[in-house]
Design a protein around this motif. Structure first.
Motif, PDB file in Angstrom:
ATOM      1  N   ALA A 123       0.906  -1.265  -0.071  1.00 54.36           N
ATOM      2  CA  ALA A 123       0.244   0.140  -0.049  1.00 54.36           C
ATOM      3  C   ALA A 123       0.916   1.231   0.074  1.00 54.36           C
ATOM      4  O   ALA A 123       0.670   2.181  -0.816  1.00 54.36           O
ATOM      5  CB  ALA A 123      -0.977  -0.126   1.293  1.00 54.36           C
ATOM      6  N   ALA A 124       1.848   1.238   0.709  1.00 53.95           N
ATOM      7  CA  ALA A 124       2.922   2.416   0.804  1.00 53.95           C
ATOM      8  C   ALA A 124       3.341   2.522  -0.538  1.00 53.95           C
ATOM      9  O   ALA A 124       3.700   3.573  -0.951  1.00 53.95           O
ATOM     10  CB  ALA A 124       3.916   2.101   1.963  1.00 53.95           C
ATOM     11  N   TRP A 125       3.658   1.669  -1.445  1.00 52.59           N
ATOM     12  CA  TRP A 125       4.320   1.761  -2.618  1.00 52.59           C
ATOM     13  C   TRP A 125       3.320   2.419  -3.634  1.00 52.59           C
ATOM     14  O   TRP A 125       3.667   2.958  -4.398  1.00 52.59           O
ATOM     15  CB  TRP A 125       4.898   0.290  -3.155  1.00 52.59           C
ATOM     16  CG  TRP A 125       5.831   0.629  -4.168  1.00 52.59           C
ATOM     17  CD1 TRP A 125       5.776   0.283  -5.592  1.00 52.59           C
ATOM     18  CD2 TRP A 125       7.313   1.190  -4.096  1.00 52.59           C
ATOM     19  NE1 TRP A 125       6.942   0.513  -6.218  1.00 52.59           N
ATOM     20  CE2 TRP A 125       7.830   1.213  -5.505  1.00 52.59           C
ATOM     21  CE3 TRP A 125       7.912   1.688  -2.881  1.00 52.59           C
ATOM     22  CZ2 TRP A 125       9.069   1.726  -5.658  1.00 52.59           C
ATOM     23  CZ3 TRP A 125       9.358   2.109  -3.333  1.00 52.59           C
ATOM     24  CH2 TRP A 125       9.713   2.092  -4.683  1.00 52.59           C
ATOM     25  N   SER A 126       2.263   1.828  -3.469  1.00 51.89           N
ATOM     26  CA  SER A 126       1.033   2.342  -4.357  1.00 51.89           C
ATOM     27  C   SER A 126       0.561   4.006  -3.966  1.00 51.89           C
ATOM     28  O   SER A 126      -0.182   4.745  -4.665  1.00 51.89           O
ATOM     29  CB  SER A 126      -0.117   1.620  -4.424  1.00 51.89           C
ATOM     30  OG  SER A 126      -0.617   1.671  -3.007  1.00 51.89           O
ATOM     31  N   ALA A 127       0.945   4.396  -2.711  1.00 45.56           N
ATOM     32  CA  ALA A 127       0.557   5.697  -2.244  1.00 45.56           C
ATOM     33  C   ALA A 127       1.037   7.104  -2.861  1.00 45.56           C
ATOM     34  O   ALA A 127       0.193   7.912  -3.207  1.00 45.56           O
ATOM     35  CB  ALA A 127       0.885   5.700  -0.701  1.00 45.56           C
ATOM     36  N   ILE A 128       2.425   6.780  -3.112  1.00 45.78           N
ATOM     37  CA  ILE A 128       2.953   7.851  -4.018  1.00 45.78           C
ATOM     38  C   ILE A 128       2.237   8.169  -5.260  1.00 45.78           C
ATOM     39  O   ILE A 128       1.699   9.169  -5.839  1.00 45.78           O
ATOM     40  CB  ILE A 128       4.423   7.487  -4.033  1.00 45.78           C
ATOM     41  CG1 ILE A 128       5.040   7.554  -2.693  1.00 45.78           C
ATOM     42  CG2 ILE A 128       5.130   8.790  -4.885  1.00 45.78           C
ATOM     43  CD1 ILE A 128       6.368   7.179  -2.849  1.00 45.78           C
ATOM     44  N   PRO A 129       2.147   6.990  -6.307  1.00 42.86           N
ATOM     45  CA  PRO A 129       1.442   7.449  -7.476  1.00 42.86           C
ATOM     46  C   PRO A 129      -0.097   7.638  -7.262  1.00 42.86           C
ATOM     47  O   PRO A 129      -0.551   8.666  -8.124  1.00 42.86           O
ATOM     48  CB  PRO A 129       1.421   6.108  -8.437  1.00 42.86           C
ATOM     49  CG  PRO A 129       2.651   5.246  -7.540  1.00 42.86           C
ATOM     50  CD  PRO A 129       2.722   5.630  -6.281  1.00 42.86           C
ATOM     51  N   ALA A 130      -0.636   7.096  -6.164  1.00 38.04           N
ATOM     52  CA  ALA A 130      -1.996   7.718  -6.048  1.00 38.04           C
ATOM     53  C   ALA A 130      -2.216   9.066  -5.482  1.00 38.04           C
ATOM     54  O   ALA A 130      -2.816   9.793  -6.189  1.00 38.04           O
ATOM     55  CB  ALA A 130      -2.497   6.800  -4.974  1.00 38.04           C
ATOM     56  N   SER A 253      -8.663   3.593  -2.883  1.00 37.35           N
ATOM     57  CA  SER A 253      -8.905   2.654  -3.876  1.00 37.35           C
ATOM     58  C   SER A 253      -7.513   2.216  -4.004  1.00 37.35           C
ATOM     59  O   SER A 253      -7.157   0.879  -4.299  1.00 37.35           O
ATOM     60  CB  SER A 253      -9.513   2.941  -5.162  1.00 37.35           C
ATOM     61  OG  SER A 253      -9.059   4.106  -5.755  1.00 37.35           O
ATOM     62  N   MET A 254      -6.603   3.151  -4.296  1.00 35.92           N
ATOM     63  CA  MET A 254      -5.199   2.691  -4.573  1.00 35.92           C
ATOM     64  C   MET A 254      -4.494   2.016  -3.642  1.00 35.92           C
ATOM     65  O   MET A 254      -3.617   1.207  -3.595  1.00 35.92           O
ATOM     66  CB  MET A 254      -4.456   3.817  -5.079  1.00 35.92           C
ATOM     67  CG  MET A 254      -4.703   4.234  -6.664  1.00 35.92           C
ATOM     68  SD  MET A 254      -4.291   2.748  -7.611  1.00 35.92           S
ATOM     69  CE  MET A 254      -2.546   2.688  -7.553  1.00 35.92           C
ATOM     70  N   LEU A 255      -4.711   2.564  -2.194  1.00 36.05           N
ATOM     71  CA  LEU A 255      -4.114   1.928  -1.069  1.00 36.05           C
ATOM     72  C   LEU A 255      -4.696   0.441  -0.989  1.00 36.05           C
ATOM     73  O   LEU A 255      -3.821  -0.451  -0.640  1.00 36.05           O
ATOM     74  CB  LEU A 255      -4.523   2.764   0.326  1.00 36.05           C
ATOM     75  CG  LEU A 255      -3.767   3.870   0.392  1.00 36.05           C
ATOM     76  CD1 LEU A 255      -4.127   4.607   1.499  1.00 36.05           C
ATOM     77  CD2 LEU A 255      -2.270   3.791   0.454  1.00 36.05           C
ATOM     78  N   VAL A 256      -5.964   0.229  -1.159  1.00 34.52           N
ATOM     79  CA  VAL A 256      -6.516  -1.358  -0.992  1.00 34.52           C
ATOM     80  C   VAL A 256      -5.740  -1.937  -2.167  1.00 34.52           C
ATOM     81  O   VAL A 256      -5.632  -2.969  -1.966  1.00 34.52           O
ATOM     82  CB  VAL A 256      -7.972  -1.069  -1.101  1.00 34.52           C
ATOM     83  CG1 VAL A 256      -8.462  -2.523  -1.167  1.00 34.52           C
ATOM     84  CG2 VAL A 256      -8.581  -0.608   0.070  1.00 34.52           C
ATOM     85  N   SER A 257      -5.772  -1.453  -3.105  1.00 40.20           N
ATOM     86  CA  SER A 257      -5.095  -2.361  -4.345  1.00 40.20           C
ATOM     87  C   SER A 257      -3.599  -2.528  -4.318  1.00 40.20           C
ATOM     88  O   SER A 257      -3.505  -3.554  -4.361  1.00 40.20           O
ATOM     89  CB  SER A 257      -5.323  -1.328  -5.885  1.00 40.20           C
ATOM     90  OG  SER A 257      -4.728  -1.959  -6.866  1.00 40.20           O
ATOM     91  N   GLY A 258      -2.751  -1.319  -3.721  1.00 42.03           N
ATOM     92  CA  GLY A 258      -1.471  -1.930  -3.405  1.00 42.03           C
ATOM     93  C   GLY A 258      -1.613  -2.971  -2.271  1.00 42.03           C
ATOM     94  O   GLY A 258      -0.411  -3.640  -2.381  1.00 42.03           O
TER      95      GLY A 258
END
Length: 365
Positions: A123-130, A253-258
Motif C-alpha cells: 500500500a505504501a508503494w502505491s500511495a505515491i502514484p495515488a 482505492s489505490m491503497l487497497v489495491s497496493g
C-alpha cells in the motif's frame, strides 16, 4: 451495449472470447504439425488431472487472485493500476523483514503479522502514484509503470548489498526462521488424515486468497466506501456533485489495491521460497490485469479467471514437456491470445451480441 443481461455480460461473452482464443491457439498448434485436441488434453490433465498438477495450478492461481483483485479494485475507481509487479515486490520485502529478523515461535503468529506487513508495504508503494494522481494529475498508468522499475532496482540493490548473507553468491536473502514456515497443502491435508503430494508449493495462502475475494466483494458492494468508489468510477462529475471527494476515493482505492498486490508475496516468498528472491513475482502483476479484465472486476470472476491462468501456466509447462515441438514461446502465445480476446478484442464479440439482443428486444416490444 450497457443493457445486456448480466448472464450475457458476465458469462456468455467471456466464454465466447475464451473459445475464440483457444480456437486460434489450436490453429497455431496445427500449423506446427501437432494435434490441438491432444494438446488440450495434455493441458487439462497436466493441470487438473492429478493432485500434483492441481497443487501447482492453485499455487499459481493464488498469485493471480491477489494481483487480479488489486487491479479490479482500482478499475472500479476508473484507474488502471499497472504497478502490481512493483507493489508485490515491495510487499515481499515487508514479508521478508518480518520473517528474517523476528524469531517466531509458530507460524500462526507470524502469518497475520506478515500479512499486515506485506499489505502495508504494498500500500505504501502505491500511495505515491495515488497522491500524484489525486493532487498533481499525473497519470496513474505512467507513474505505476515507473514505480515497477524503481521497485525492481531497489530490490536488486537490497538483495545484493544488504540482505544477502556473507559468502553467498546468489542474490537472495537468508532462509526465514523455521517458526515462520507456512503449512503446505500436504500438511493441511495431513491434519485430516488425507494424502496430498509434498512437492507442489500450494499452501495455506490459497485460503487467504479465497477470503480476500469475499472481503473485497463485501467492501465494494456492501459498504458506503465501496459504493462511493463505484460511483466515482461511473461518473466523477456526478460523484463530486454528490459530495464524494476524488482525493479520498483515489487514495483509498489505490491503497487497497497496493495492499492486495503486496499480499501476493505471502504465497511466493513466505509460502514457497521461504526467502526473498529477486524474481519472486514472476510476472503475476501483469497476469492479474488479464484476470481482472476477464473476470469483469468481480471477485468471483477474478477467482475463476485466476484459476484459468493457473491452468494455462501449469498445463503449459506439461505441454512443453510432452510436446517438444511446442516451445515455451508457443505457450506464451496461447496465454497472450487469451488475454487479447478477453481484453483488447472484447468488443469483437460484445458489439454483435449486443445488436442481436437489441433486435430481440425490439421484436418483443
Amino acid at each position: 451495449m450497457k443493457n445486456l443481461p448480466k448472464w450475457v455480460d458476465l458469462a456468455l461473452i467471456p466464454l465466447i472470447n475464451l473459445f475464440l482464443a483457444f480456437m486460434i491457439s489450436g490453429l497455431v498448434v496445427v500449423y506446427i504439425g501437432e494435434n490441438p485436441f491432444r494438446a488440450m488434453q495434455i493441458i487439462i490433465n497436466g493441470s487438473l488431472g492429478s493432485a500434483y498438477g492441481l497443487g501447482y495450478t492453485l499455487y499459481y492461481a493464488t498469485n493471480f487472485i491477489f494481483t487480479g483483485l488489486a487491479v479490479a479494485v482500482a478499475f472500479h475507481a476508473r484507474m488502471f493500476n499497472i504497478g502490481g509487479e512493483g507493489q508485490a515486490m515491495v510487499g515481499g520485502l515487508g514479508t521478508a523483514l518480518v520473517c528474517l529478523f523476528i524469531d517466531w515461535p509458530h507460524w500462526t503468529i507470524a502469518f497475520p503479522v506478515a500479512i499486515m506487513s506485506a499489505a502495508l508495504f504494498g500500500a505504501a508503494w502505491s500511495a505515491i502514484p495515488a497522491y500524484l494522481q489525486a493532487k498533481r494529475g499525473s497519470h496513474i498508468v505512467i507513474t505505476t509503470i515507473m514505480f515497477n522499475f524503481i521497485a525492481y532496482s531497489m530490490m536488486v540493490y537490497l538483495l545484493v548489498h544488504v540482505l544477502k548473507p556473507k559468502g553467498q553468491m546468489a542474490p537472495e536473502s537468508a532462509k526465514f526462521v523455521a517458526g515462520s514456515n507456512l503449512p503446505s497443502a500436504h500438511d493441511i491435508f495431513g491434519w485430516f488424515g488425507m494424502a496430498f503430494p509434498k512437492s507442489p508449493p500450494l499452501n495455506i495462502t490459497f485460503l487467504l486468497a479465497v477470503l480476500a475475494c469475499f472481503l473485497i466483494w463485501l467492501f465494494i458492494w456492501r459498504t458506503r466506501m465501496g459504493y462511493a468508489i463505484r460511483a466515482f468510477g461511473w461518473s466523477e462529475t456526478a460523484a463530486v456533485y454528490a459530495g464524494i471527494s476524488p482525493f479520498k476515493i483515489i487514495m483509498v482505492s489505490m491503497l487497497v489495491s497496493g495492499g492486495l498486490a503486496g499480499m501476493m508475496s505471502i504465497n511466493s516468498v513466505m509460502g514457497e521460497a521461504e526467502r526473498l528472491l529477486i524474481d519472486s513475482v514472476q510476472g503475476a502483476g501483469f497476469v492479474g490485469i488479464a484476470a481482472a479484465l476477464m473476470g469483469r472486476s468481480h471477485p468471483l470472476g477474478v477467482f475463476l479467471a485466476a484459476v484459468l491462468f493457473g491452468v494455462l501456466y501449469q498445463g503449459g509447462a506439461e505441454l512443453e514437456f510432452e510436446m517438444p515441438a511446442v516451445s515455451r514461446e508457443m505457450i506464451v502465445v496461447i496465454q497472450a491470445l487469451v488475454i487479447l480476446f478477453t481484453g483488447a478484442l472484447e468488443n469483437l464479440v460484445r458489439v454483435p451480441i449486443g445488436k442481436i439482443f437489441m433486435k430481440l428486444n425490439t421484436k418483443q416490444n
